[in-house]
Design a protein around this motif. Structure first.
Motif, mmCIF file in Angstrom:
data_model
loop_
_atom_site.group_PDB
_atom_site.id
_atom_site.type_symbol
_atom_site.label_atom_id
_atom_site.label_comp_id
_atom_site.label_asym_id
_atom_site.label_seq_id
_atom_site.Cartn_x
_atom_site.Cartn_y
_atom_site.Cartn_z
ATOM 1 N N PRO A 44 -124.060 -85.347 -14.573
ATOM 2 C CA PRO A 44 -122.871 -84.645 -14.609
ATOM 3 C C PRO A 44 -121.925 -84.574 -13.620
ATOM 4 O O PRO A 44 -122.150 -84.698 -12.456
ATOM 5 C CB PRO A 44 -123.107 -83.203 -15.463
ATOM 6 N N VAL A 45 -120.661 -84.616 -13.715
ATOM 7 C CA VAL A 45 -119.635 -84.474 -12.689
ATOM 8 C C VAL A 45 -118.705 -83.537 -12.797
ATOM 9 O O VAL A 45 -118.126 -83.144 -13.814
ATOM 10 C CB VAL A 45 -118.758 -85.905 -12.825
ATOM 11 N N TYR A 46 -118.890 -82.507 -11.909
ATOM 12 C CA TYR A 46 -117.910 -81.156 -11.747
ATOM 13 C C TYR A 46 -116.709 -81.730 -10.838
ATOM 14 O O TYR A 46 -116.922 -82.213 -9.792
ATOM 15 C CB TYR A 46 -118.689 -80.289 -11.209
ATOM 16 N N TRP A 47 -115.469 -81.501 -11.536
ATOM 17 C CA TRP A 47 -114.263 -81.971 -10.860
ATOM 18 C C TRP A 47 -113.301 -80.948 -10.349
ATOM 19 O O TRP A 47 -112.940 -79.958 -11.182
ATOM 20 C CB TRP A 47 -113.539 -82.938 -12.067
ATOM 21 N N ALA A 48 -112.887 -81.051 -9.268
ATOM 22 C CA ALA A 48 -112.444 -79.966 -8.495
ATOM 23 C C ALA A 48 -110.758 -80.491 -8.180
ATOM 24 O O ALA A 48 -109.787 -79.742 -7.815
ATOM 25 C CB ALA A 48 -112.712 -79.878 -6.851
ATOM 26 N N GLY A 49 -110.579 -81.744 -8.935
ATOM 27 C CA GLY A 49 -109.153 -81.809 -9.079
ATOM 28 C C GLY A 49 -108.307 -82.546 -7.796
ATOM 29 O O GLY A 49 -109.404 -83.411 -7.166
ATOM 30 N N ARG A 50 -107.215 -82.482 -7.543
ATOM 31 C CA ARG A 50 -106.696 -83.105 -6.418
ATOM 32 C C ARG A 50 -106.642 -81.979 -5.320
ATOM 33 O O ARG A 50 -106.170 -80.774 -5.548
ATOM 34 C CB ARG A 50 -105.201 -83.672 -6.600
ATOM 35 N N ALA A 51 -106.967 -82.403 -4.248
ATOM 36 C CA ALA A 51 -106.901 -81.900 -2.970
ATOM 37 C C ALA A 51 -105.859 -82.109 -2.072
ATOM 38 O O ALA A 51 -105.597 -83.267 -1.701
ATOM 39 C CB ALA A 51 -108.312 -81.642 -2.334
#
Length: 384
Positions: free
Chosen positions: A133-140
């Protein structure tokens, strides 16, 4: 990177539409948080709680990638050939090819309770992520991302230092004026090889500046430096095209004793924006240098400089130099020039040069052109 094609099929489709990026990220698990670090910490907490597939999961975020670099790309050229760069460590620096949608992905191992792997992936290409699975923190933002990556490099923990190389690579890809100073600070401290040498190489991709050139020249000239670091510094210095860099490269060629470094200086000279000055210098090296390999390198470099001056020097070398190997190198250099320049000279050489080995080289170069004039010449030869 010289095999990159004329048609960027896969990338062009991605630029035309955001569907690919959306499709890639829609299967990721979004995480919330007030900052990038908080988001990544929350992702780790969620990942630990839900880890069921081998105890591993990915945490990723998108950063602001600089223009003109291509990483993790797929290109289809005009002949239908497909070329890939999928190791996550290579980059092309060419304004025609770029991957502006890049993400950093960190693999977390719950059994070891730490990140064990880092990759930079092009979000416009589909990846399997080893089925984890991939947990996504969005754009930084740049500041958050650069600070987070620097923490890997600054850490003294051996298990964290394994990620420092990839973190340095990701830093070099950021579109931020601070990248040069970060890489410079890293290079000036006692960092283990090969991380330092790679940082030197990646410094070459940042915008030109006197301070950067001075640092790279300092490394090249330092006999106490590791050999690979000196080679990477010369390569990085040679990426600069500013006319003001030409005298520095000429001086390095004249003062170095290593053929690798001398050859690197000649390659940088050939790419310099002062084409006339570069051509004059390379012609002099080709005519007066005693080392055969360096003469060949100078001739090869001349082939990359447009204009009648460089072409005339190559033709003169082909016709009158006493060394057969030098004449063959001149043929190869001419063969890499625009077809309208190269084809007539190659045909003349293949037809009438007094040395068989030189004629054979010209025929080989003609065979790579696919030009109708070359085909007609081959028919002429077969008809005899």
């Amino acid at each position: 990177m010289n095999k990159l094609g004329k048609l960027i099929f896969a990338i062009a489709i991605g630029v035309a539409s955001g569907v690919i990026v959306t499709g890639q990220t829609k299967n990721f698990i979004p995480v919330e948080g007030a900052s990038l670090k908080v988001k990544i910490d929350n992702a780790v907490t969620q990942g630990r709680a839900g880890a069921a597939q081998g105890g591993r999961f990915w945490v990723g975020y998108q950063f602001e990638a600089r223009p003109g670099v291509a990483v993790d790309f797929e290109v289809v050229n005009s002949n239908g050939g497909v070329y890939f760069s999928i190791d996550g460590m290579s980059m092309s620096f060419d304004s025609r090819y770029e991957t502006r949608e890049l993400g950093l992905f960190l693999l977390f191992d719950t059994q070891r309770d730490l990140f064990t792997r880092a990759e930079v992936y092009n979000l416009r290409r589909t990846h399997e992520f080893s089925s984890y699975p991939v947990y996504w923190a969005g754009r930084a933002g740049n500041e958050e991302s650069l600070n987070y990556l620097k923490a890997f490099i600054d850490s003294a923990a051996p298990e964290i230092n394994r990620l420092a190389d990839r973190a340095t690579f990701a830093i070099a890809l950021h579109d931020d004026a601070r990248v040069e100073s970060i890489l410079t600070e890293l290079i000036r401290r006692p960092v283990a090889e090969p991380i330092r040498s790679r940082a030197i190489n990646w410094l070459g991709y940042t915008p030109e500046s006197p301070s950067k050139n001075n640092l790279l020249a300092e490394i090249v000239r330092n006999n106490q430096e590791w050999g690979e670091a000196r080679k990477q510094a010369m390569s990085a210095l040679g990426m600069g095209r500013a006319a003001a860099t030409l005298p520095l490269l000429e001086n390095l060629f004249e003062t170095m004793t290593s053929k690798d470094l001398e050859g690197g200086a000649l390659g940088g000279i050939a790419r310099n924006d002062n084409r006339d000055g570069a051509a004059v210098y390379l012609i002099r090296v080709a005519e007066t240098e005693k080392e055969l390999d360096l003469r060949k390198s100078a001739i090869s470099s001349l082939g990359r400089i447009a204009g009648e001056k460089s072409l005339g020097a190559l033709t003169n070398t082909l016709d009158s130099d006493p060394e057969t190997e030098i004449q063959k190198q001149a043929v190869i250099a001419i063969g890499r020039r625009p077809k309208d320049e190269a084809i007539p000279i190659l045909i003349r050489t293949a037809r009438s040069h007094p040395k068989m080995q030189v004629r054979k080289t010209a025929i080989q170069m003609l065979g790579q052109t696919g030009d109708e004039r070359a085909v007609a010449f081959f028919r002429e030869l077969l008809g005899k």
